[in-house]
Scaffold this motif. Structure first.
Motif, PDB file in Angstrom:
ATOM      1  N   ARG A   1       0.835  -1.210   0.000  1.00 47.98           N
ATOM      2  CA  ARG A   1       0.000   0.000   0.000  1.00 47.98           C
ATOM      3  C   ARG A   1       0.867   1.257   0.000  1.00 47.98           C
ATOM      4  O   ARG A   1       0.565   2.245  -0.677  1.00 47.98           O
ATOM      5  CB  ARG A   1      -0.927  -0.020   1.231  1.00 47.98           C
ATOM      6  CG  ARG A   1      -1.738   1.248   1.457  1.00 47.98           C
ATOM      7  CD  ARG A   1      -2.727   1.489   0.334  1.00 47.98           C
ATOM      8  NE  ARG A   1      -3.401   2.794   0.441  1.00 47.98           N
ATOM      9  CZ  ARG A   1      -2.891   3.944   0.013  1.00 47.98           C
ATOM     10  NH1 ARG A   1      -1.668   4.000  -0.520  1.00 47.98           N
ATOM     11  NH2 ARG A   1      -3.587   5.067   0.133  1.00 47.98           N
TER      12      ARG A   1
ATOM     13  N   PHE B   1       1.904   2.474  -3.376  1.00 45.08           N
ATOM     14  CA  PHE B   1       0.941   2.987  -4.366  1.00 45.08           C
ATOM     15  C   PHE B   1       1.409   4.373  -4.811  1.00 45.08           C
ATOM     16  O   PHE B   1       1.954   5.132  -4.004  1.00 45.08           O
ATOM     17  CB  PHE B   1      -0.460   3.125  -3.738  1.00 45.08           C
ATOM     18  CG  PHE B   1      -1.237   1.836  -3.600  1.00 45.08           C
ATOM     19  CD1 PHE B   1      -0.620   0.594  -3.721  1.00 45.08           C
ATOM     20  CD2 PHE B   1      -2.610   1.860  -3.345  1.00 45.08           C
ATOM     21  CE1 PHE B   1      -1.355  -0.585  -3.576  1.00 45.08           C
ATOM     22  CE2 PHE B   1      -3.349   0.696  -3.199  1.00 45.08           C
ATOM     23  CZ  PHE B   1      -2.718  -0.532  -3.314  1.00 45.08           C
TER      24      PHE B   1
ATOM     25  N   TRP C   1      -5.971   3.076  -8.221  1.00 41.19           N
ATOM     26  CA  TRP C   1      -5.300   2.684  -6.974  1.00 41.19           C
ATOM     27  C   TRP C   1      -6.237   2.912  -5.791  1.00 41.19           C
ATOM     28  O   TRP C   1      -6.252   2.142  -4.836  1.00 41.19           O
ATOM     29  CB  TRP C   1      -3.988   3.459  -6.818  1.00 41.19           C
ATOM     30  CG  TRP C   1      -3.014   3.076  -7.878  1.00 41.19           C
ATOM     31  CD1 TRP C   1      -2.823   3.698  -9.080  1.00 41.19           C
ATOM     32  CD2 TRP C   1      -2.140   1.942  -7.874  1.00 41.19           C
ATOM     33  NE1 TRP C   1      -1.879   3.026  -9.821  1.00 41.19           N
ATOM     34  CE2 TRP C   1      -1.431   1.952  -9.098  1.00 41.19           C
ATOM     35  CE3 TRP C   1      -1.868   0.923  -6.967  1.00 41.19           C
ATOM     36  CZ2 TRP C   1      -0.492   0.992  -9.435  1.00 41.19           C
ATOM     37  CZ3 TRP C   1      -0.921  -0.033  -7.285  1.00 41.19           C
ATOM     38  CH2 TRP C   1      -0.245  -0.001  -8.511  1.00 41.19           C
TER      39      TRP C   1
ATOM     40  N   ASP D   1      -7.492   0.290  -2.920  1.00 38.95           N
ATOM     41  CA  ASP D   1      -7.402   0.593  -1.500  1.00 38.95           C
ATOM     42  C   ASP D   1      -8.763   0.433  -0.825  1.00 38.95           C
ATOM     43  O   ASP D   1      -8.885  -0.218   0.220  1.00 38.95           O
ATOM     44  CB  ASP D   1      -6.875   2.025  -1.325  1.00 38.95           C
ATOM     45  CG  ASP D   1      -6.593   2.331   0.132  1.00 38.95           C
ATOM     46  OD1 ASP D   1      -6.142   1.413   0.850  1.00 38.95           O
ATOM     47  OD2 ASP D   1      -6.843   3.461   0.567  1.00 38.95           O
TER      48      ASP D   1
ATOM     49  N   THR E   1     -10.224  -3.309  -0.917  1.00 41.12           N
ATOM     50  CA  THR E   1      -9.535  -4.231   0.004  1.00 41.12           C
ATOM     51  C   THR E   1      -9.869  -3.865   1.455  1.00 41.12           C
ATOM     52  O   THR E   1      -9.950  -4.739   2.315  1.00 41.12           O
ATOM     53  CB  THR E   1      -8.006  -4.245  -0.204  1.00 41.12           C
ATOM     54  OG1 THR E   1      -7.506  -2.912  -0.100  1.00 41.12           O
ATOM     55  CG2 THR E   1      -7.629  -4.822  -1.552  1.00 41.12           C
TER      56      THR E   1
ATOM     57  N   ARG F   1      -4.245  -7.792   4.562  1.00 44.23           N
ATOM     58  CA  ARG F   1      -4.558  -6.553   5.279  1.00 44.23           C
ATOM     59  C   ARG F   1      -5.184  -6.853   6.641  1.00 44.23           C
ATOM     60  O   ARG F   1      -4.858  -6.216   7.645  1.00 44.23           O
ATOM     61  CB  ARG F   1      -5.508  -5.730   4.402  1.00 44.23           C
ATOM     62  CG  ARG F   1      -5.724  -4.321   4.878  1.00 44.23           C
ATOM     63  CD  ARG F   1      -6.450  -3.480   3.809  1.00 44.23           C
ATOM     64  NE  ARG F   1      -6.534  -2.108   4.263  1.00 44.23           N
ATOM     65  CZ  ARG F   1      -6.753  -1.046   3.491  1.00 44.23           C
ATOM     66  NH1 ARG F   1      -6.943  -1.207   2.190  1.00 44.23           N
ATOM     67  NH2 ARG F   1      -6.796   0.175   3.986  1.00 44.23           N
TER      68      ARG F   1
END
Ligand code: MCA
Ligand code: AMP
Length: 517
Positions: A11, A14, A33, A37, A40, A77
């Motif tokens: 992350r 990114f 992107w 984010d 997820t 995550r």
């Protein structure tokens, strides 16, 4: 404590412009992107809401889609352990993996919910979701109710991130436990070694055409793109014409050798089409020297062949640019897998376990931050596969030449690699031997122009029974993943044996080697 969660590192890489395109699909869909984010985060929040115990496994058998990749990222995550399963696996195979891994969550295709959920619930799994390749299914429906912010779970480098089922010299698959640290160190090493370019450095664009349930497509390709903030052109399945259509806008391609063989059969593979390409990577199975040479002639590019395993992620690679550890050699040598990656120690040992001098052939052993933690719930098997000084025995046989190039010449493990998929003869033989009318069987790998190697079954019938080769094949087809099915079956009177009575597979391989020539 620092957070070693692999997702947090991906992350953080990114690009600044979160509205830039991260993934473009063959259906023309664009994901930014920010989309990656947010989605997820929603999936991770859904997983959090299930209040799963630490270290829970999330087993996933779904068709390739961007959402399936997001599920992988969301699992990291949320701090859980991802367990990808080949879509070709049928009920007996899935039953084993689910029974062995005891996942807390299973995600399957809507069309297989009936049989997969039955297996999962029987094994004690509490949550079964569905995810279709067209974004259908209960997983995304449920995730839609959750917030799009999520703090990545705190993880140590040594915490598990994924379990990949592999090998089985005894016929039973073992779960290789990979940690956040294994995968992050490997991704960072490859970032440098293959010269990935961040958007600020001009950017890379990866054509992603591999399945996402094995190391190559799931880790090497996806981590490579994400840790560099690079865009992916996402193809649901490999189609050589489609790859060529996208190639003028891409810079990186990764494939198993079969993909290169099939691309070479396309008249559309020209220097013009590859003019923006920077890097072609091949691995998972041996790339024939003739494929390497033909590719160079047709495209002007020398393929970077590399070597890896589920237990180790990537181990060795041909150089992309001069390697200062090896006198600045930058030659990509066909027929070799290049140099051990920075940080990886690789040695070749003899029967007695002692390191051999350059040029001599022996077992390949490796050590490094990329090497896995062990086999899931198999401490004894794990101990057997490591040396006293901590090297992992790969089961591959090779040599290191005087310039430092590693060359794989064979395998001590009984394994067939067909089109980049592993087939364990012991597993297939086990199924054949159980069939009525079969006394014994042997499965051997023989050369194949498309898949590199394919399985051929040689079967001895029980006396007085009429055994049809077609029936053996048909029976296997009803039970096993399609790529494991032998391409031919022969019913014979006897198998060649050594004085100990052991079947001499080398003689069988010799006998059938020209079958598909
Ligand atoms: C499909 N078939 C195969 C294989 N794939 N037979 C033998 N070996 C195969 N690999 C058969 C099917 O059983 C079927 O037979 C027929 O081919 C058509 O099936 P289909 O699915 O349409 O085939 P395809 O789409 O043409 O697939 C070929 C493929 C695929 C694209 C080469 O196998 C593939 O994506 N391979 C990549 C595997 C991979 O990603 N490996 C990385 C592992 P029938 O019609 O008789 O039913 S990671 C790894 O190894 C390590 C760690 C590493 O170093 O990367
Ligand atoms: P897997 O069990 O899927 O992890 O497959 C790992 C095995 O694939 C290795 O142990 C090797 O036998 C083989 N392999 C991977 N890359 C290469 C390569 N470039 N050349 C030859 N064999 C390879």
């Amino acid at each position: 404590m620092n957070n070693h969660n692999l997702f947090a590192a991906l992350r953080a890489a990114f690009p600044q412009d979160l509205d830039a395109v991260a993934v473009e699909t063959d259906q023309g869909l664009l994901y930014s992107w920010r989309d990656l984010d947010r989605a997820t985060a929603m999936l991770a929040n859904l997983l959090d809401s299930l209040a799963l115990p630490a270290g829970s496994r999330i087993a996933v058998q779904v068709e390739k889609s961007v959402e399936a990749m997001m599920l992988y990222l969301a699992t990291l995550r949320a701090g859980h352990v991802f367990l990808p399963l080949n879509t070709a696996y049928q009920s007996a195979e899935i039953e084993y993996f689910i029974g062995n891994a005891e996942p807390a969550v299973v995600v399957c295709s809507p069309k297989s919910f009936g049989w997969v959920s039955k297996i999962a619930f029987k094994a004690g799994t509490r949550h079964v979701f569905t995810l279709g390749e067209d974004r259908s299914g209960s997983l995304l429906e449920r995730a839609a109710h959750f917030g799009d912010q999520h703090q990545p779970a705190l993880r140590a480098a040594d915490d598990l991130a994924a379990i990949l089922y592999t090998s089985g010299t005894t016929g039973r698959s073992k779960g290789a436990m990979l940690t956040h640290g294994n995968m992050l160190s490997n991704a960072l090493t490859l970032k440098g070694y293959w010269g990935w370019r961040t958007p600020e450095e001009g950017g890379d664009v990866l054509i992603h055409a591999l399945p996402i349930f094995h190391v190559h497509g799931l880790f090497v390709a996806i981590h490579g793109a994400l840790i560099n903030g690079s865009k992916m052109i996402w193809l649901a399945r490999f189609d050589p014409k489609q790859v060529l259509q996208h190639m003028p806008r891409a810079t990186v391609f990764m494939g198993v050798p079969t993909l290169y063989v099939r691309l070479l059969a396309e008249p559309g593979l020209t220097r013009e089409v590859v003019k923006n390409m920077r890097l072609f990577v091949a691995g998972s199975a041996p790339l024939l020297l003739e494929t390497f040479n033909e590719w160079r002639e047709r495209t002007g590019h020398a393929i970077v062949e590399r070597y890896g395993m589920s237990e180790t992620v990537m181990l060795a690679s041909n150089p992309y640019r001069p390697d200062p550890r090896h006198g600045n050699q930058d030659e990509r040598r066909g027929g070799t897998v290049g140099f051990p990656l920075p940080g990886v120690s690789l040695r070749v040992v003899g029967e007695d376990g002692r390191p051999l001098p350059a040029g001599e052939i022996g077992g390949i052993e490796v050590k490094g931050p990329n090497v896995f933690k062990g086999y899931w719930r198999m401490p004894e098997k794990t101990a057997e596969e490591f040396t006293a000084d901590g090297f992992f025995k790969t089961g591959d046989v090779g040599r290191v030449d005087e310039h430092g190039y590693v060359c794989i010449v064979g395998r001590s493990k009984d394994l067939i690699i067909s089109g980049g998929y592993n087939v364990y003869p012991a597993e297939i033989e086990g199924y054949i031997n159980e069939m009525p009318g079969v006394a014994e069987s042997a499965l051997v790998g023989v050369p194949h122009p498309d898949f590199g190697e394919v399985g051929v079954a040689v079967v001895i019938p029980k006396a007085g029974t009429g055994l049809e080769p077609e029936r053996v094949i048909a029976e296997l087809k009803s039970r096993l993943a399609n790529f494991k099915i032998p391409k031919r079956c022969f019913v014979v009177e006897e198998l060649p044996r050594n004085t100990m009575g052991k079947v001499q597979k080398n003689l069988l391989r010799e006998q059938y080697k020209a079958l598909f020539a």
